[in-house]
Write an enzyme that holds these catalytic residues in place. Structure first.
Site, short mmCIF file in Angstrom:
data_model
loop_
_atom_site.label_atom_id
_atom_site.label_comp_id
_atom_site.label_asym_id
_atom_site.label_seq_id
_atom_site.Cartn_x
_atom_site.Cartn_y
_atom_site.Cartn_z
N SER A 656 43.69 39.13 42.39
CA SER A 656 43.10 40.38 42.88
C SER A 656 43.27 41.55 41.93
O SER A 656 42.70 42.62 42.16
CB SER A 656 43.69 40.74 44.25
OG SER A 656 45.08 40.98 44.14
N LYS A 699 47.09 46.59 51.72
CA LYS A 699 46.85 47.27 50.44
C LYS A 699 46.36 48.70 50.67
O LYS A 699 46.78 49.64 49.97
CB LYS A 699 45.83 46.49 49.62
CG LYS A 699 46.35 45.14 49.12
CD LYS A 699 45.27 44.38 48.36
CE LYS A 699 45.80 43.04 47.85
NZ LYS A 699 44.78 42.26 47.12
#
Length: 749
Positions: A656, A699
């Site tokens: 990611s 996140k």
């Protein structure tokens, strides 16, 4: 209509029975009058209230004697469907009688049996005359059975066997067999053996002797219950256990071995342990009652703040179980960071279903025998954790939590994850065989709930059998609400503090959350509140009249710990440094991708404990930047590239960071700083496409905490924004992108 419960009685249609006033008083029956209609119900052997045999009888009061006894004529057999003794109501229907024996044959066989009875009784003084006087009026099989029943050593179950027979032929055979056994008892008692060579008489004699022994043994046990042998105790347990046929045969075989071994045999301990285990299991099927969804919702809301999506899925699961009348449904897998409520939600489900709860920890298990058990040929053999949990729960349909299923490992002793495939497969677990038991056990009624912190280490075949329910981390606002509504009160109660002696301000709780914890769940928050409560307990013991008030200013006096450092965005800007977002086991965190070119020959150096996948992302980012900026490609050939991701002591991996690495390199070669207000996450392909990632809610919470203003996410992750808390969405400008150029055009102008 009056309901009369009876115990250990034989009654049949076409007969008349007499009930004494004492018997009627013992079951609180009101005074009866002639022609009153009654329903006679038969209690089961265990005597638990409200437990009756499914066959009863209708009757009519014929006469009430002067002494209060009542003569009742039995009319029909009834199929009993529902009984309410309190309101004296019963739901029933007439049970049909099947006449499949001719009148002539019935009379012939009846007369033959009566002659046999008179012959046997005639061995006593005046026995023949007495038998003739007694038996002559008994002109039907029903009357014969009812009249002779008080003189026979038949059990409650044997009486019920006669009453439940629907056809004449079946009932005649049962009555004949039982009376023949009674007659054989006479012969055994007086050593009469003229028919000993007849096969049927041998069988009757054997049964009669066994019954005689059982009767005598029962009388001895009643006189001295403390002297019951271990074998007798196991025999009784096996008989009452409700085992399936295979389990009953295995238990009987082991019991015979125990009898032959004796208490001093070298295998007696192992045999005793086995019988103790299998007889203490619940082998019975439990009916599915009506599930109260409102009650379940109240329990879940009472014990858990937030988790709306999880609670909604749990209510759906209970609704499906209620409609399908099945004890269990899908195998659920709760995935989330520690302290997010996975185990406690399972406890709430068990309470809502009014079922037993058992938790099995699988962390570190690496032996298949921990799941399937050891074979009894091994010394010290034990059952597996699944069957041991069933025994400890005391029921065959508990809510069983398989905790930390992602922590399973393998060794030379086998793969426990493979053994779990049968346990968690609804098509197979109805006949799960533990090696220790060596017989199948039905696990289909067990509601399995698995928990894990991550799905990465769960084998694909096992994961395929489960439905994943994601537990996202709590936002600071949710943590504060949980602390004020649940954790603080529990901490004060745990440490013996009166409710009016400790006050913690909202600002102090908010400071604990932001500066003294680093987690998605609330375990660390609970520990800090416990620490504050313990400090307050000392103050209260020293001064019982004091009131402790914890504020943001004096909080450090109560917590003996340095504040935790959270990464935050830097005010200074430098080319080649970009803010990324990462998921960790304790929630989300920001990370800084730092890049630098130094004089060299095109080498690439990567530091910061990056995993193989993240190293590959660096290679992809380099190739992509060379393609996007061909005039800058020579920089990578004339210089060495150094990529570093703080903190260096923490391992990092995953794809990611691809979009962040690409942006950092683009910023470096163009010598254009990227504003610290920007953060990003997403995997990047060689074609420059931004692909979806996981852990988006955590996140974004990390980005909000760090002071980020704008976050770039993959376009395909837009659906996941539904799981993000509203206060997080309101404080961030979230930009979905499909191509890495969409990001570069914005951050590099």
């Amino acid at each position: 209509m009056i309901i009369i419960p009876l115990y250990n009685s034989l009654i049949l249609p076409g007969t008349t029975i007499q009930l004494s006033r004492e018997n009627l008083n013992s079951v609180n029956i009101p005074a009866l009058r002639a022609n009153d209609e009654v329903v006679l119900l038969l209690k089961r052997l265990n005597g638990r209230p409200g437990r009756f045999y499914p066959i009863g009888f209708s009757g009519s009061v014929v006469q009430v004697e002067d002494d209060g006894s009542v003569d009742i004529e039995i009319l029909d057999r009834l199929n009993i469907e529902e009984v309410d003794l309190k309101n004296q109501t019963v739901a029933s229907g007439i049970r049909a009688e099947i006449s499949d024996v001719s009148k002539e044959e019935s009379e012939s066989r009846l007369n033959t049996l009566k002659r046999q009875m008179m012959t046997a009784i005639s061995r006593f003084q005046n026995g023949g005359y007495m038998a003739a006087m007694y038996l002559a009026p008994l002109n039907s099989w029903n009357k014969l059975a009812v009249s002779v029943s008080p003189y026979m050593n038949t059990s409650n179950e044997e009486k019920y066997e006669i009453m439940s027979a629907d056809s004449d032929s079946e009932r005649i055979e049962i009555i004949t067999r039982q009376i023949q056994e009674m007659l054989t008892l006479f012969e055994v008692a007086h050593e009469a053996s003229e028919d000993a060579n007849d096969d049927y008489q041998k069988l009757y004699r054997e049964n009669a002797i066994k019954k005689q022994i059982d009767v005598l043994q029962k009388q001895l046990d009643d006189l001295h219950p403390e002297d019951k042998s271990q074998v007798q105790i196991f025999e009784e347990k096996i008989r009452k256990s409700g085992m399936n046929d295979l389990a009953r045969k295995e238990a009987d075989k082991v019991l015979r071995r125990l009898k032959s071994e004796g208490q001093d045999g070298h295998e007696s301990g192992m045999l005793t342990d086995y019988l103790d285990f299998v007889t203490n299991l619940d082998w019975k099927k439990h009916r599915v009652g009506k599930i109260d969804l409102k009650k379940a919702q109240r329990i879940l809301d009472r014990d858990h703040y937030g988790l709306k999506k999880v609670k909604k899925r749990m209510i759906e699961q209970l609704a499906v179980m209620s409609l399908s009348r099945k004890q269990s449904g899908s195998i659920l897998l709760f995935v989330g960071a520690p302290g997010t409520g996975k185990t406690s939600i399972a406890q709430g489900i068990a309470e809502a279903l009014d079922r037993d709860y058992v938790r099995i920890s699988l962390g570190g298990v690496r032996d298949e025998a921990d799941i399937r058990g050891h074979r009894r040929t091994y010394i010290g053999a034990l059952p597996g954790r699944i069957m041991d949990g069933i025994k400890k729960s005391g029921s065959s349909n508990p809510v069983m939590v398989l905790d930390e299923i992602d922590k399973l490992s393998t060794s030379y002793n086998g793969d426990p994850a493979s053994a779990l495939l049968e346990v968690l497969d609804p098509e197979q677990n109805h006949a799960f065989t533990d090696h220790y038991m060596n017989v199948p056990y039905d696990l289909s009624n067990v509601m399995f709930i698995c928990t894990a912190n991550s799905m990465d280490t769960i084998p694909a075949p096992l994961l395929d059998r489960m439905e994943v329910i994601q537990f996202n981390g709590y936002t600071p606002l949710e943590k504060q609400a949980i602390a004020e509504k649940h954790l603080l009160g529990k901490a004060m109660e745990k440490n013996g503090l009166p409710k009016d002696r400790l006050t913690i301000s909202s600002d102090a709780i908010q400071k604990i959350i932001s500066e003294y914890t680093m987690e998605s769940g609330v375990r660390g928050l609970k520990k800090r509140l416990d620490e504050v409560s313990r400090y307050a307990a000392v103050e209260l013991v020293n001064d019982p009249e004091t009131h402790i008030e914890v504020t943001e200013e004096n909080l450090s006096d109560f917590i003996d710990q340095r504040p935790i450092h959270h990464e935050s965005v830097k005010e200074t800007k430098a080319a080649g440094i970009v803010t990324g977002l990462a998921w960790t086991a304790v929630g989300g965190e920001i990370l800084f991708i730092e890049t630098m070119l130094t004089k060299g020959k095109g080498g690439i150096r990567i530091t910061g404990q990056l995993g193989d996948v993240m190293k590959e992302s660096v290679q992809i980012a380099v190739s992509l930047v060379k393609k996007l900026y061909p005039d800058k490609a020579s920089l990578f050939e004339e210089n060495d590239l150094h990529v570093h991701v703080p903190a260096g002591a923490t391992p990092k991996d995953g794809p990611s960071a691809g979009i962040t690495l690409t942006t950092a390199l683009a910023s470096l070669v163009n010598d254009h700083p990227v504003s610290p207000d920007y953060a990003m996450t997403g995997e990047v392909s060689l074609r420059g496409q931004v692909m979806p990632i996981g852990g988006l809610p955590e996140k974004l919470m990390a980005a909000q905490r760090a002071g980020v203003k704008t976050v770039f996410i993959p376009k395909e992750n837009e659906f996941d924004l539904r799981e993000v808390a509203p206060e997080v969405l309101e404080s961030l400008n979230i930009v979905p992108v499909r191509e890495v150029t969409d990001v570069l055009n914005t951050v590099l102008n």
